[in-house]
Design an enzyme around this catalytic site. Sequence first.
Site, mmCIF file in Angstrom:
data_model
loop_
_atom_site.group_PDB
_atom_site.id
_atom_site.type_symbol
_atom_site.label_atom_id
_atom_site.label_comp_id
_atom_site.label_asym_id
_atom_site.label_seq_id
_atom_site.Cartn_x
_atom_site.Cartn_y
_atom_site.Cartn_z
ATOM 1 N N CYS A 53 6.666 25.198 -6.841
ATOM 2 C CA CYS A 53 7.251 25.900 -7.982
ATOM 3 C C CYS A 53 6.610 27.289 -8.164
ATOM 4 C CB CYS A 53 7.157 25.033 -9.231
ATOM 5 S SG CYS A 53 8.376 25.492 -10.465
ATOM 6 N N HIS A 148 8.413 20.205 -8.491
ATOM 7 C CA HIS A 148 7.117 19.531 -8.625
ATOM 8 C C HIS A 148 7.221 18.206 -7.879
ATOM 9 C CE1 HIS A 148 5.046 21.879 -11.864
ATOM 10 N NE2 HIS A 148 6.239 22.428 -11.850
ATOM 11 N N GLU A 150 4.779 16.071 -7.529
ATOM 12 C CA GLU A 150 3.700 15.169 -7.913
ATOM 13 C C GLU A 150 4.041 14.258 -9.085
ATOM 14 O OE1 GLU A 150 3.887 18.342 -8.523
ATOM 15 O OE2 GLU A 150 3.126 18.811 -10.513
HETATM 16 N N1 GLN Z 1 9.144 29.487 -14.142
HETATM 17 C C1 GLN Z 1 7.797 29.444 -13.667
HETATM 18 C C2 GLN Z 1 7.406 30.763 -13.031
HETATM 19 O O1 GLN Z 1 8.213 31.616 -12.881
HETATM 20 C C3 GLN Z 1 7.577 28.336 -12.683
HETATM 21 C C4 GLN Z 1 7.603 27.010 -13.390
HETATM 22 C C5 GLN Z 1 6.839 25.921 -12.706
HETATM 23 O O2 GLN Z 1 5.934 26.141 -11.896
HETATM 24 N N2 GLN Z 1 7.157 24.715 -13.078
HETATM 25 O O3 GLN Z 1 6.279 30.914 -12.678
#
Ligand code: GLN
Length: 229
Positions: A53, A148, A150
Amino acid sequence: TVQVRRAEKLSGIDGLILPGGESSVMDKLLRLFQMKQPLQERLSEGLPVLGTCAGLILLADEIDGAIAGQETLGGLDVRVQRNAFGSQVESREESVAVAGIEGRPLHVAFIRAPIVTRVGDGVDVIARLDSGDIVGVATPTMIGVSFHPEVSGDDRLHRLFLGIHNYEGPATLVDSLADQPSEKNDGELDEFELGITLEVTKGRQLKDALNHLYTIARQFDCDFVVGIY
Ligand code: GLN
């Protein structure tokens, strides 16, 4: 496993997970703590990295939807769109098939997740949604996923990541087996409380080390925790 919060810690690690979070804040903190450049150096030397992410956003060479002044570490030749699924309330869990992971699809969470909108040469797509959106990419040393992995307790992506760790050099397995008797049983080894520490230095395939550890652990019929340094 060690938490890498300072640049000094980077020298001793053989792989790194850049977790989810908020990429703009992570970017600011990396710069504030003078971690950005040392980390970029280690990445360019081929430090294996799993970015999930926000971690994927940090690895990407290009981002859309960045806040003013937001930079990335780069090194992964992709373009990502931040917050591609909308706001927090659009978060959802989904099952996603990932190349290299056998069996049922991974059950994962998308939390203000990015998608990959351009993939450069030398970068493989390892996961897509039914819509066709790219949510997982890999190179020989990097894995980047939008989601994610995990949250469901399924560790198969982490295992895939450990598999791309390529320990180089001569095999040097340091068998420092610290059979640590717990204090409360006065030095008597309790098979359920036996702690085994196996130090693996760079140079030995992780899988060999783990097999070795399993063999020992089986002798004592114990549960164990593996720390990878
Ligand atoms: N929207 C977040 C970002 O731009 C990422 C969100 C996440 O890691 N769950 O960093």
